[in-house]
Design a protein around this motif. Sequence first.
Motif: not given
Length: 252
Positions: A183-189
């Motif tokens: 699980s990766v957090l980024h603004p468009s996810g």
Amino acid sequence: MDLHLNNKVVLVTGGSKGIGLAIAKAFIEEGAKVAIVARGEEDLAKAAATFDGLITIQADLKDELERKQTVQEVINRFGTIDILVNNVGGSNGSTTEETELSLFHEAFDLNYFSAVHFSKLVLPYMKEKKAGSIINISSIFGRESGGKVTYNSAKAAMISFTKSLADEVIKEGIRVNGVAPGSVLHPSGNWQRRLEENPEKIKEFIESEIPGGRFGTVEEIANVVVFLASEQANWVVGATLNVDGGQSKSNF
């Protein structure tokens, strides 16, 4: 560590945002010549404005003809492709019972068949030089249940394809490997959206599911991709590496 990637020609699919854009940035910082391809024109324009020299290509990567045109555009520009990163992906549907069969086909077209086709398209150029690297971005859920069934199934196929193609082409000097993010957090996810909707629930998810105690970052995925593509990883062949802070339940 010198990764010897200066002037290497790199194509990143799904490269206009999130993990794909971070991968493109990491290669640019290593001195590579980078082209990204994605469907969204607005995100491509933002990426082009952010990184000098970045080549952007707009295409629907579910479309076979547009995949061919993408590779040809990179070849016309640079004459070759040294590194291919098959990153484009997405999920759809819900449970197996409730998901139309057409959505399974759509998920495989985007997540799996695009990677197979792009790999086939670049192999002649890599074989000519007896060198090259293909990196397939799958998911920890390609090894276990967790995401949507269409996505899981396509990513499982990609992990198997990675090993199969790797064994086939290593004798030609071409290495094929994969990265399986957690699980990766980024603004468009999706995780960013879920975090904003219910921060307490996401906090509980992290505490119970990610031993590392936080989401991963796009940069952490990109760093592993760049290493795998480099000469420093010459003896890594057919591997799909989990990059997940311990989230995966599998031990392989």
